[in-house]
Design a protein around this motif. Sequence first.
Motif, mmCIF file in Angstrom:
data_model
loop_
_atom_site.group_PDB
_atom_site.id
_atom_site.type_symbol
_atom_site.label_atom_id
_atom_site.label_comp_id
_atom_site.label_asym_id
_atom_site.label_seq_id
_atom_site.Cartn_x
_atom_site.Cartn_y
_atom_site.Cartn_z
ATOM 1 N N CYS A 153 0.835 -1.199 0.000
ATOM 2 C CA CYS A 153 0.000 0.000 0.000
ATOM 3 C C CYS A 153 0.872 1.253 0.000
ATOM 4 O O CYS A 153 1.814 1.359 0.779
ATOM 5 C CB CYS A 153 -0.881 -0.024 1.245
ATOM 6 S SG CYS A 153 -1.889 1.443 1.402
ATOM 7 N N CYS A 206 -0.111 3.313 3.625
ATOM 8 C CA CYS A 206 0.302 2.838 4.953
ATOM 9 C C CYS A 206 1.440 1.819 4.892
ATOM 10 O O CYS A 206 1.860 1.319 5.925
ATOM 11 C CB CYS A 206 -0.898 2.255 5.701
ATOM 12 S SG CYS A 206 -1.398 0.634 5.099
ATOM 13 N N CYS A 262 -5.939 -2.233 -0.189
ATOM 14 C CA CYS A 262 -5.187 -2.507 1.037
ATOM 15 C C CYS A 262 -6.125 -3.023 2.114
ATOM 16 O O CYS A 262 -7.120 -2.386 2.450
ATOM 17 C CB CYS A 262 -4.500 -1.234 1.503
ATOM 18 S SG CYS A 262 -3.711 -1.436 3.095
ATOM 19 N N CYS A 295 -5.960 -0.350 5.353
ATOM 20 C CA CYS A 295 -6.560 0.993 5.364
ATOM 21 C C CYS A 295 -7.557 1.201 4.232
ATOM 22 O O CYS A 295 -8.161 2.255 4.117
ATOM 23 C CB CYS A 295 -5.469 2.066 5.311
ATOM 24 S SG CYS A 295 -4.689 2.219 3.690
HETATM 25 ZN ZN LIG Z 1 -2.948 0.775 3.398
#
Ligand SMILES: [Zn+2]
Length: 115
Positions: A74, A77, A91, A94
């Motif tokens: 991702c 994050c 992801c 998140c």
């Molecule tokens: Zn993420």
Amino acid sequence: MHEMALMESLVDVLAKEAKKHNIQQVKKVKLIVGQLSHALPDALQFAFSVLRQYPPFSSEAELEIEERETRGRCQSCSAEFAVEDNYLFICPQCGGLAVDIVQGRELQIDYFEGD
Ligand SMILES: [Zn+2]
């Protein structure tokens, strides 16, 4: 067949490498095949069984295939995760949609042996 063309180009690379290392007969080849390469191991094996009848192969040459799952990272994050669905990159941590593919596109020769 897609895999036949892929295999032919891998064999071209292999033939050059074998020549460079003075190998007359290739007896074993190991390939790394990522899910995203869309190459089916069975079809690769079939293509190989045809191509191994010609130099630089020994006619009993073996093909080993290591399959690699698709993994993404991702961008928001930095979580790394296995992608279950090759068309859906989200992801799990998140929900971010900006995902880099870090594994799964491989289609390469890992090593080969011969004499
Ligand atoms: Zn993420």
